[in-house]
Write a protein that holds these residues in place. Structure first.
Motif, PDB file in Angstrom:
ATOM      1  N   PHE A  85       0.903  -1.244  -0.099  1.00  0.00           N
ATOM      2  CA  PHE A  85       0.059  -0.055  -0.133  1.00  0.00           C
ATOM      3  C   PHE A  85       0.797   1.328  -0.057  1.00  0.00           C
ATOM      4  O   PHE A  85       0.676   2.150  -0.669  1.00  0.00           O
ATOM      5  N   LEU A  86       1.764   1.273   0.845  1.00  0.00           N
ATOM      6  CA  LEU A  86       2.734   2.470   0.981  1.00  0.00           C
ATOM      7  C   LEU A  86       3.445   2.723  -0.469  1.00  0.00           C
ATOM      8  O   LEU A  86       3.286   3.990  -0.827  1.00  0.00           O
ATOM      9  N   LYS A  87       4.031   1.698  -1.119  1.00  0.00           N
ATOM     10  CA  LYS A  87       4.626   1.872  -2.488  1.00  0.00           C
ATOM     11  C   LYS A  87       3.673   2.255  -3.614  1.00  0.00           C
ATOM     12  O   LYS A  87       3.811   3.107  -4.135  1.00  0.00           O
ATOM     13  N   ARG A  88       2.364   1.693  -3.426  1.00  0.00           N
ATOM     14  CA  ARG A  88       1.340   2.028  -4.673  1.00  0.00           C
ATOM     15  C   ARG A  88       0.871   3.304  -4.143  1.00  0.00           C
ATOM     16  O   ARG A  88       0.592   4.143  -5.380  1.00  0.00           O
ATOM     17  N   VAL A  89       0.584   3.956  -2.866  1.00  0.00           N
ATOM     18  CA  VAL A  89      -0.344   5.105  -3.105  1.00  0.00           C
ATOM     19  C   VAL A  89       0.660   6.292  -2.855  1.00  0.00           C
ATOM     20  O   VAL A  89       0.272   7.276  -2.986  1.00  0.00           O
ATOM     21  N   PHE A  90       1.801   6.013  -1.939  1.00  0.00           N
ATOM     22  CA  PHE A  90       2.510   7.105  -1.302  1.00  0.00           C
ATOM     23  C   PHE A  90       4.027   7.006  -2.038  1.00  0.00           C
ATOM     24  O   PHE A  90       5.085   7.510  -1.406  1.00  0.00           O
ATOM     25  N   ASN A  91       4.216   6.158  -3.114  1.00  0.00           N
ATOM     26  CA  ASN A  91       5.478   5.940  -3.596  1.00  0.00           C
ATOM     27  C   ASN A  91       6.479   5.472  -2.533  1.00  0.00           C
ATOM     28  O   ASN A  91       7.735   6.082  -2.775  1.00  0.00           O
ATOM     29  N   GLY A  92       5.914   4.826  -1.521  1.00  0.00           N
ATOM     30  CA  GLY A  92       7.281   4.296  -0.441  1.00  0.00           C
ATOM     31  C   GLY A  92       7.565   5.307   0.403  1.00  0.00           C
ATOM     32  O   GLY A  92       8.218   4.869   1.281  1.00  0.00           O
ATOM     33  N   SER A  93       6.911   6.297   0.640  1.00  0.00           N
ATOM     34  CA  SER A  93       7.086   7.347   1.607  1.00  0.00           C
ATOM     35  C   SER A  93       6.200   7.300   2.778  1.00  0.00           C
ATOM     36  O   SER A  93       5.182   7.687   2.786  1.00  0.00           O
ATOM     37  N   LEU A  94       6.775   6.652   3.911  1.00  0.00           N
ATOM     38  CA  LEU A  94       6.190   6.579   5.299  1.00  0.00           C
ATOM     39  C   LEU A  94       5.849   7.750   5.950  1.00  0.00           C
ATOM     40  O   LEU A  94       4.722   7.905   6.076  1.00  0.00           O
ATOM     41  N   ASN A  95       6.577   8.759   5.548  1.00  0.00           N
ATOM     42  CA  ASN A  95       6.443  10.135   6.030  1.00  0.00           C
ATOM     43  C   ASN A  95       5.102  10.819   5.508  1.00  0.00           C
ATOM     44  O   ASN A  95       4.168  11.400   5.966  1.00  0.00           O
TER      45      ASN A  95
END
Length: 128
Positions: A85-95
């Motif tokens: 999900f993080l990679k798909r929606v936020f380009n891997g940015s946890l921040n």
């Protein structure tokens, strides 16, 4: 198992029930879903079959019944799904994800304090 199987949203509903018990029959799964989903028993049995094929669950025969159990842990699946999900929606940015959630959700003081405690613990671990 090295790679976790890709589990669909519908299959997640089955897995939640399997994870909540050590072993479960298809009738118990059907009964558990009866108030939550409008699925027919044949649909649920198809989902169970898909999970067997994906090696997410295993089974043993107990008389005339099949008893199902998890072959993958809930924690591993949640971690894998979260990373996907993080990679798909936020380009891997946890921040970016955390900032988006904090800004878009109503947080209670208790929520804020819990987040603060988690971040402080993370700082303490990294400082050591």
């Amino acid at each position: 198992m090295n790679k976790l199987p890709k589990i669909s949203d519908s299959e997640w509903e089955i897995m939640k029930i399997v994870w909540s018990k050590d072993e479960v029959t298809s009738n118990e799964i059907i009964e558990s879903l009866s108030g939550k989903q409008q699925w027919k028993s044949t649909t649920i049995k198809s989902l169970i079959s898909r999970l067997l094929n994906k090696e997410a669950i295993g089974f043993r025969k107990n008389g005339k019944e099949y008893v199902y159990y998890s072959l993958i842990s809930e924690e591993e699946c949640i971690k894998e799904e979260s990373q996907s999900f993080l990679k798909r929606v936020f380009n891997g940015s946890l921040n970016d994800m955390i900032l988006n959630l904090v800004k878009s959700e109503e947080l209670t003081n208790e929520d804020i304090n819990e987040l603060r405690d988690i971040l402080n613990e993370k700082l303490d671990v990294e400082d050591k």
